[in-house]
Design a protein around this motif. Structure first.
Motif, PDB file in Angstrom:
ATOM      1  N   SER A  48      35.797  43.256  33.669  1.00 43.46           N
ATOM      2  CA  SER A  48      35.410  42.778  35.041  1.00 43.46           C
ATOM      3  C   SER A  48      36.600  42.121  35.701  1.00 43.46           C
ATOM      4  N   THR A  49      37.251  42.553  36.653  1.00 50.47           N
ATOM      5  CA  THR A  49      38.158  41.698  37.284  1.00 50.47           C
ATOM      6  C   THR A  49      37.745  40.480  37.812  1.00 50.47           C
ATOM      7  N   GLY A  50      36.523  40.393  38.286  1.00 50.69           N
ATOM      8  CA  GLY A  50      35.945  39.264  38.852  1.00 50.69           C
ATOM      9  C   GLY A  50      35.732  38.272  37.823  1.00 50.69           C
ATOM     10  N   LEU A  53      39.309  36.905  36.842  1.00 51.58           N
ATOM     11  CA  LEU A  53      39.960  35.902  37.666  1.00 51.58           C
ATOM     12  C   LEU A  53      39.001  34.612  37.815  1.00 51.58           C
ATOM     13  N   ARG A  54      37.800  34.741  37.480  1.00 50.63           N
ATOM     14  CA  ARG A  54      37.049  33.347  37.372  1.00 50.63           C
ATOM     15  C   ARG A  54      37.561  32.519  36.105  1.00 50.63           C
ATOM     16  N   GLU A  55      37.770  33.345  35.203  1.00 50.14           N
ATOM     17  CA  GLU A  55      38.406  32.451  33.865  1.00 50.14           C
ATOM     18  C   GLU A  55      39.549  32.146  34.254  1.00 50.14           C
ATOM     19  N   GLY A 103      34.601  46.317  39.265  1.00 53.33           N
ATOM     20  CA  GLY A 103      35.192  45.458  40.448  1.00 53.33           C
ATOM     21  C   GLY A 103      36.540  45.648  40.660  1.00 53.33           C
ATOM     22  N   TYR A 104      37.135  46.865  39.931  1.00 52.38           N
ATOM     23  CA  TYR A 104      38.316  47.112  40.615  1.00 52.38           C
ATOM     24  C   TYR A 104      38.368  48.840  40.341  1.00 52.38           C
ATOM     25  N   PRO A 105      38.996  49.473  41.092  1.00 53.42           N
ATOM     26  CA  PRO A 105      39.562  49.368  42.440  1.00 53.42           C
ATOM     27  C   PRO A 105      38.617  48.836  43.509  1.00 53.42           C
TER      28      PRO A 105
HETATM   29  P1  AMP Z   1      33.237  40.058  41.344  1.00 60.85           P
HETATM   30  O1  AMP Z   1      32.793  39.237  40.516  1.00 60.85           O
HETATM   31  O2  AMP Z   1      33.728  41.429  41.016  1.00 60.85           O
HETATM   32  O3  AMP Z   1      32.366  40.334  42.921  1.00 60.85           O
HETATM   33  O4  AMP Z   1      34.671  39.361  41.980  1.00 60.85           O
HETATM   34  C1  AMP Z   1      34.516  37.949  42.662  1.00 60.85           C
HETATM   35  C2  AMP Z   1      35.855  37.659  43.660  1.00 60.85           C
HETATM   36  O5  AMP Z   1      36.985  38.081  43.003  1.00 60.85           O
HETATM   37  C3  AMP Z   1      35.669  38.806  44.562  1.00 60.85           C
HETATM   38  O6  AMP Z   1      35.018  38.452  45.971  1.00 60.85           O
HETATM   39  C4  AMP Z   1      37.522  38.719  44.917  1.00 60.85           C
HETATM   40  O7  AMP Z   1      37.694  37.658  45.660  1.00 60.85           O
HETATM   41  C5  AMP Z   1      38.075  38.770  43.697  1.00 60.85           C
HETATM   42  N1  AMP Z   1      38.225  40.156  43.242  1.00 60.85           N
HETATM   43  C6  AMP Z   1      37.781  40.612  42.145  1.00 60.85           C
HETATM   44  N2  AMP Z   1      38.198  41.862  41.906  1.00 60.85           N
HETATM   45  C7  AMP Z   1      39.160  42.173  42.743  1.00 60.85           C
HETATM   46  C8  AMP Z   1      39.910  43.329  43.226  1.00 60.85           C
HETATM   47  N3  AMP Z   1      39.723  44.595  42.440  1.00 60.85           N
HETATM   48  N4  AMP Z   1      40.673  43.108  44.458  1.00 60.85           N
HETATM   49  C9  AMP Z   1      40.481  41.997  44.976  1.00 60.85           C
HETATM   50  N5  AMP Z   1      39.753  40.820  44.725  1.00 60.85           N
HETATM   51  C10 AMP Z   1      38.912  41.018  43.746  1.00 60.85           C
END
Ligand code: AMP
Length: 216
Positions: A48-50, A53-55, A103-105
């Motif tokens: 999970s890219t989200g 990023l949160r980490e 969460g990607y792409p």
């Molecule tokens: P999510 O938990 O996947 O909803 O991601 C939370 C936030 O992280 C998103 O609202 C974006 O700001 C950022 N984010 C996560 N994945 C991506 C991605 N593939 N591209 C751009 N921003 C991302």
């Protein structure tokens, strides 16, 4: 669902099965939950890219400082930064190994980057599960969840960004013959069953039919 987890092989159980799957869907579609369940059932890593990023934000890294404000606003982090994050992550497990990308792409350039990363490693995607949920239901779920970044205006912004930047990926993957539509407006277990059924036909997962039966 618990049954599926118990009957499923442990990650890296040596069965040689692998699935390279993208979970596509609007914020609040439940794809994160499904990624966790499928990860256990298929024995492949959920990425999970989200979460990554949160980490990074929690750890206060350079990446975290760069993305914190962007995430709070509901906007997307830029494609180049995301390419670095995903390239590094897939490089760690080896892109030929199985994965469930959650969460990607999120943009067409990101989808092209993913094709490039996999292609360079002699690998490719097996399927894209596209979770469909009506927008009213997404807003209702998000408001009920009360996460810090789930204020209604941010939710609406995230949905707008999804429609504008991410929804075009549905057509992109359809043209590649990878798209598997999933009705996400169903109880969690039923959504899992649909996903397992959609993946059961994959050659790389042929022995999975039994596991899919357990979940259904
Ligand atoms: P999510 O938990 O996947 O909803 O991601 C939370 C936030 O992280 C998103 O609202 C974006 O700001 C950022 N984010 C996560 N994945 C991506 C991605 N593939 N591209 C751009 N921003 C991302």
């Amino acid at each position: 669902m618990a049954d599926a987890a118990e009957a499923a092989p442990a990650p890296g159980d040596g069965s040689g099965r692998s699935a390279r799957v993208v979970l596509l869907g609007p914020p609040g579609s439940g794809k994160g939950t499904q990624a966790e369940v499928l990860s256990r059932a298929l024995g492949v890593a959920a990425i999970s890219t989200g979460d990554m990023l949160r980490e990074a934000v929690a750890a206060g890294t350079d990446l975290g400082r760069l993305v914190e404000g962007i995430m709070k606003s509901g906007a997307l982090v830029d494609d180049e930064t995301m390419a670095r994050v995903v390239r590094e992550r897939l490089g760690r497990t080896g892109p030929g190994a199985g994965f469930l990308l959650d969460g990607y792409p999120r943009t067409l350039p990101q989808a092209e980057t993913l094709q490039e990363i996999l292609g360079a490693a002699g690998s490719r995607l097996d399927a894209v599960l596209s979770v469909e949920v009506p927008e009213d239901e997404l807003v209702r779920r998000a408001v009920a969840r009360h996460r810090a970044d789930d204020r209604e205006e941010v939710v609406r912004e995230r949905l707008r960004v999804y429609r504008e930047k991410t929804a075009p990926l549905i057509g992109y993957y359809e043209r590649l013959g990878l798209l598997r539509p999933i009705d996400g407006y169903r109880p969690v277990g039923e959504v899992t069953a649909q996903m397992m059924a959609a993946l059961a036909g994959l050659a790389s997962l042929a022995p999975l039919d039994r596991a899919a039966g357990v979940t259904a």
